[in-house]
Design a protein around this motif. Structure first.
Motif, short mmCIF file in Angstrom:
data_model
loop_
_atom_site.label_atom_id
_atom_site.label_comp_id
_atom_site.label_asym_id
_atom_site.label_seq_id
_atom_site.Cartn_x
_atom_site.Cartn_y
_atom_site.Cartn_z
N THR A 143 0.83 -1.20 0.00
CA THR A 143 0.00 0.00 0.00
C THR A 143 0.87 1.25 0.00
O THR A 143 0.64 2.18 -0.78
CB THR A 143 -0.94 0.02 1.22
OG1 THR A 143 -1.83 -1.10 1.13
CG2 THR A 143 -1.75 1.30 1.29
N LYS A 144 1.87 1.29 0.87
CA LYS A 144 2.75 2.47 0.94
C LYS A 144 3.51 2.67 -0.35
O LYS A 144 3.70 3.80 -0.81
CB LYS A 144 3.73 2.34 2.12
CG LYS A 144 3.06 2.38 3.47
CD LYS A 144 2.37 3.70 3.70
CE LYS A 144 1.71 3.74 5.06
NZ LYS A 144 0.88 4.92 5.25
N LEU A 145 3.95 1.59 -0.98
CA LEU A 145 4.65 1.71 -2.25
C LEU A 145 3.73 2.23 -3.35
O LEU A 145 4.11 3.09 -4.14
CB LEU A 145 5.27 0.37 -2.66
CG LEU A 145 6.38 -0.15 -1.75
CD1 LEU A 145 6.81 -1.54 -2.18
CD2 LEU A 145 7.56 0.80 -1.73
N VAL A 146 2.49 1.73 -3.38
CA VAL A 146 1.52 2.18 -4.38
C VAL A 146 1.16 3.65 -4.14
O VAL A 146 1.05 4.44 -5.08
CB VAL A 146 0.26 1.28 -4.37
CG1 VAL A 146 -0.85 1.87 -5.21
CG2 VAL A 146 0.63 -0.12 -4.88
N GLU A 147 0.99 4.03 -2.87
CA GLU A 147 0.70 5.44 -2.55
C GLU A 147 1.78 6.36 -3.11
O GLU A 147 1.49 7.49 -3.49
CB GLU A 147 0.65 5.64 -1.03
CG GLU A 147 -0.60 5.18 -0.37
CD GLU A 147 -0.54 5.35 1.16
OE1 GLU A 147 -1.60 5.19 1.77
OE2 GLU A 147 0.53 5.63 1.72
N ARG A 148 3.00 5.88 -3.16
CA ARG A 148 4.12 6.70 -3.61
C ARG A 148 4.49 6.46 -5.07
O ARG A 148 5.58 6.80 -5.50
CB ARG A 148 5.32 6.47 -2.70
CG ARG A 148 5.07 7.09 -1.33
CD ARG A 148 6.12 6.71 -0.33
NE ARG A 148 5.94 7.36 0.95
CZ ARG A 148 5.05 7.02 1.88
NH1 ARG A 148 4.22 6.03 1.65
NH2 ARG A 148 4.97 7.66 3.01
N GLY A 149 3.58 5.83 -5.81
CA GLY A 149 3.77 5.76 -7.25
C GLY A 149 4.17 4.43 -7.85
O GLY A 149 4.22 4.31 -9.07
N SER A 150 4.45 3.42 -7.06
CA SER A 150 4.78 2.11 -7.62
C SER A 150 3.52 1.51 -8.22
O SER A 150 2.42 1.66 -7.69
CB SER A 150 5.32 1.18 -6.53
OG SER A 150 5.47 -0.12 -7.02
N SER A 151 3.66 0.82 -9.34
CA SER A 151 2.50 0.20 -9.98
C SER A 151 2.00 -1.01 -9.21
O SER A 151 0.85 -1.41 -9.34
CB SER A 151 2.83 -0.22 -11.41
OG SER A 151 3.71 -1.33 -11.40
#
Length: 115
Positions: free
Chosen positions: A44-52
């Motif tokens: 979730t944190k990675l996706v929030e910061r732009g990871s697909s």
């Protein structure tokens, strides 16, 4: 081999982002555990910061955050949806919000719509 530690999402994120303390986490990783909930939080944190979030685990709870954020679904809700997606089973709930978006799986509501 005996397990050394249980890692929190913050520890994994520190490792991935090479933040202070990442060396400690790197040394513990081969013999550590990470709960499914903490894994979902990391994604979730990675996706929030732009990871697909694409790859083997693309439809798991963390990536579902993007699709369910407008519905206000909890991490527990996303974990249920991720398991249903993985197992290709319907998700059964009393929460009507789950039907407000196409989440790529069958949602079965416990209660009929109120007239």
């Amino acid at each position: 081999r005996m397990m050394q530690a249980v890692l929190d999402a913050s520890a994994v994120l520190a490792f991935l982002r090479r933040e202070p303390g990442h060396e400690t986490v790197a040394g513990l990783m081969p013999g550590s555990l990470l709960s499914a909930v903490n894994f979902a939080e990391v994604v979730t944190k990675l996706v929030e910061r732009g990871s697909s979030g694409r790859g083997r685990r693309e439809r798991r709870g963390g990536v579902l955050w993007t699709h369910t954020r407008p519905l206000g679904l909890s991490l527990g809700d996303r974990a249920c949806l991720a398991l249903a997606l993985r197992e290709k089973l319907p998700a059964v709930t009393a929460d009507r919000r789950w039907t407000e978006r196409d989440l790529g799986l069958e949602i079965r509501l416990l209660r009929p719509a109120e007239a």
